[in-house]
Design an enzyme around this catalytic site. Sequence first.
Site, PDB file in Angstrom:
ATOM      1  CG  MET A  56     -13.504  -7.646   1.461  1.00  0.00           C
ATOM      2  SD  MET A  56     -11.829  -7.171   1.927  1.00  0.00           S
ATOM      3  CE  MET A  56     -11.224  -8.669   2.710  1.00  0.00           C
ATOM      4  CG  MET A 109     -12.168  -5.436   7.781  1.00  0.00           C
ATOM      5  SD  MET A 109     -10.873  -6.673   7.566  1.00  0.00           S
ATOM      6  CE  MET A 109      -9.432  -5.622   7.692  1.00  0.00           C
ATOM      7  CG  MET A 148      -9.255  -6.935  11.429  1.00  0.00           C
ATOM      8  SD  MET A 148      -8.839  -8.670  11.248  1.00  0.00           S
ATOM      9  CE  MET A 148      -8.137  -8.669   9.595  1.00  0.00           C
ATOM     10  CB  SER A 161       0.025 -15.256   3.464  1.00  0.00           C
ATOM     11  OG  SER A 161      -1.182 -15.157   2.788  1.00  0.00           O
ATOM     12  CG  HIS A 182      -9.483  -3.227   4.798  1.00  0.00           C
ATOM     13  ND1 HIS A 182      -9.254  -4.544   4.485  1.00  0.00           N
ATOM     14  CD2 HIS A 182     -10.837  -3.077   4.795  1.00  0.00           C
ATOM     15  CE1 HIS A 182     -10.404  -5.169   4.308  1.00  0.00           C
ATOM     16  NE2 HIS A 182     -11.388  -4.295   4.493  1.00  0.00           N
ATOM     17  CG  HIS A 218      -4.030  -3.400   2.901  1.00  0.00           C
ATOM     18  ND1 HIS A 218      -5.041  -2.724   2.253  1.00  0.00           N
ATOM     19  CD2 HIS A 218      -4.647  -4.361   3.637  1.00  0.00           C
ATOM     20  CE1 HIS A 218      -6.213  -3.252   2.575  1.00  0.00           C
ATOM     21  NE2 HIS A 218      -6.001  -4.240   3.420  1.00  0.00           N
ATOM     22  CG  ASP A 263      -7.751  -7.110   1.427  1.00  0.00           C
ATOM     23  OD1 ASP A 263      -6.846  -7.948   1.549  1.00  0.00           O
ATOM     24  OD2 ASP A 263      -8.101  -6.329   2.338  1.00  0.00           O
ATOM     25  N   GLY A 264      -7.343 -10.308  -0.399  1.00  0.00           N
ATOM     26  CA  GLY A 264      -7.550 -11.653   0.111  1.00  0.00           C
ATOM     27  C   GLY A 264      -7.119 -12.741  -0.863  1.00  0.00           C
ATOM     28  N   GLY A 265      -6.130 -13.523  -0.459  1.00  0.00           N
ATOM     29  CA  GLY A 265      -5.720 -14.671  -1.263  1.00  0.00           C
ATOM     30  C   GLY A 265      -5.043 -14.324  -2.578  1.00  0.00           C
ATOM     31  CG  ASP A 291      -5.791  -5.840   6.764  1.00  0.00           C
ATOM     32  OD1 ASP A 291      -6.697  -5.425   6.017  1.00  0.00           O
ATOM     33  OD2 ASP A 291      -4.821  -6.497   6.363  1.00  0.00           O
ATOM     34  CB  SER A 297      -2.021  -7.157   4.186  1.00  0.00           C
ATOM     35  OG  SER A 297      -2.488  -7.294   5.525  1.00  0.00           O
ATOM     36  N   GLY A 333     -11.246 -10.837   8.038  1.00  0.00           N
ATOM     37  CA  GLY A 333     -10.961 -11.220   9.415  1.00  0.00           C
ATOM     38  C   GLY A 333      -9.597 -11.856   9.612  1.00  0.00           C
ATOM     39  CG  PHE A 334      -8.970 -14.849  10.382  1.00  0.00           C
ATOM     40  CD1 PHE A 334      -8.396 -14.764  11.642  1.00  0.00           C
ATOM     41  CD2 PHE A 334     -10.354 -14.993  10.279  1.00  0.00           C
ATOM     42  CE1 PHE A 334      -9.187 -14.840  12.788  1.00  0.00           C
ATOM     43  CE2 PHE A 334     -11.149 -15.073  11.410  1.00  0.00           C
ATOM     44  CZ  PHE A 334     -10.566 -14.988  12.678  1.00  0.00           C
ATOM     45  N   GLY A 335      -5.714 -13.267   7.647  1.00  0.00           N
ATOM     46  CA  GLY A 335      -4.829 -13.448   6.503  1.00  0.00           C
ATOM     47  C   GLY A 335      -4.738 -14.928   6.167  1.00  0.00           C
ATOM     48  N   GLY A 336      -4.159 -15.216   5.017  1.00  0.00           N
ATOM     49  CA  GLY A 336      -3.844 -16.595   4.658  1.00  0.00           C
ATOM     50  C   GLY A 336      -5.030 -17.452   4.263  1.00  0.00           C
TER      51      GLY A 336
HETATM   52  O1  5RP Z   1      -8.284  -7.605   4.930  1.00  0.00           O
HETATM   53  C1  5RP Z   1      -7.672  -8.643   5.080  1.00  0.00           C
HETATM   54  C2  5RP Z   1      -8.306  -9.797   5.785  1.00  0.00           C
HETATM   55  O2  5RP Z   1      -9.549  -9.443   6.223  1.00  0.00           O
HETATM   56  C3  5RP Z   1      -6.244  -8.762   4.616  1.00  0.00           C
HETATM   57  O3  5RP Z   1      -5.861  -7.555   3.980  1.00  0.00           O
HETATM   58  C4  5RP Z   1      -6.039  -9.938   3.668  1.00  0.00           C
HETATM   59  O4  5RP Z   1      -6.492 -11.125   4.197  1.00  0.00           O
HETATM   60  C5  5RP Z   1      -4.600 -10.065   3.232  1.00  0.00           C
HETATM   61  O5  5RP Z   1      -4.048 -11.263   3.610  1.00  0.00           O
HETATM   62  P1  5RP Z   1      -3.769 -12.479   2.582  1.00  0.00           P
HETATM   63  O6  5RP Z   1      -3.091 -11.890   1.373  1.00  0.00           O
HETATM   64  O7  5RP Z   1      -2.882 -13.370   3.383  1.00  0.00           O
HETATM   65  O8  5RP Z   1      -5.089 -13.093   2.227  1.00  0.00           O
HETATM   66 FE   FE2 Z   2      -7.364  -5.790   4.145  1.00  0.00          FE
END
Ligand code: 5RP
Ligand code: FE2
Length: 229
Positions: free
Chosen positions: A141, A72, A41, A199, A70, A37, A176-178, A39, A12, A146-149
Amino acid sequence: MSFDRKIKIAPSILSADFANFGQEIQAIEAQGADWVHVDVMDGHFVPNLTFGPPAVKAFRPHVKTVMDVHLMITPVDPYIDAYAEAGADILTAHVEAGPHIHRTLQAIRAAGMKAGVALNPGTPAEAVEHVLDLADLVCVMTVNPGFGGQKFIDMTAKIRRLRQMIGDRPVHIEIDGGVDPGTAPLVAEAGADVLVAGSAVFKGGSVSAPEVYGQNMRAIRAAVEGVLV
Ligand SMILES: O=C(CO)[C@H](O)[C@H](O)COP(=O)(O)O
Ligand SMILES: [Fe+2]
């Protein structure tokens, strides 16, 4: 873009250097990314703002693999043609973003893109049961968008249920996410084939040290090696 169930890594670019997207995209692809990917928003559906169609269009010439966008945002339908013109290969809308996901997925395909549908952590698998014939991808998800990391939220039961519901349809399950080397095997074993990672791919690297992106992606691949999806 042909269908396969091999594990794919989709970095991402939310975690990339925002002043340097072109080189960042080239660097992750050169280091082995399968998809890119993106994002989008809107500061309304999610409490963060990123970019819109003109930026996505500017990314397009740099993406040689698959541009996985993606959304959002809400509403989605008025912007579908703009993302098609911007060059998205896959356009994913959230099932929570409006009352007419069936119409939205039809419109995405009619605009010449692959259609994805995303589910927030609080949304059950059954919310997409009746649109699986219109979807090329279901995005689960594993953070609140909304946020990475952010910290991974365990959705393995939902992934298993979706894999069962999908049956032999050619539908990807994207997570997607973490996602990192610790969480990737859990979701792959449950039936996911596309791993979005922001991240975990970009940490410690840069366009001047792109080999770190390669090491980070190899660590995720090594963690899922041998897992059959
Ligand atoms: O859609 C997303 C957040 O809404 C991102 O794609 C996702 O958070 C990727 O970041 P990480 O791998 O750091 O969690
Ligand atoms: Fe995403």
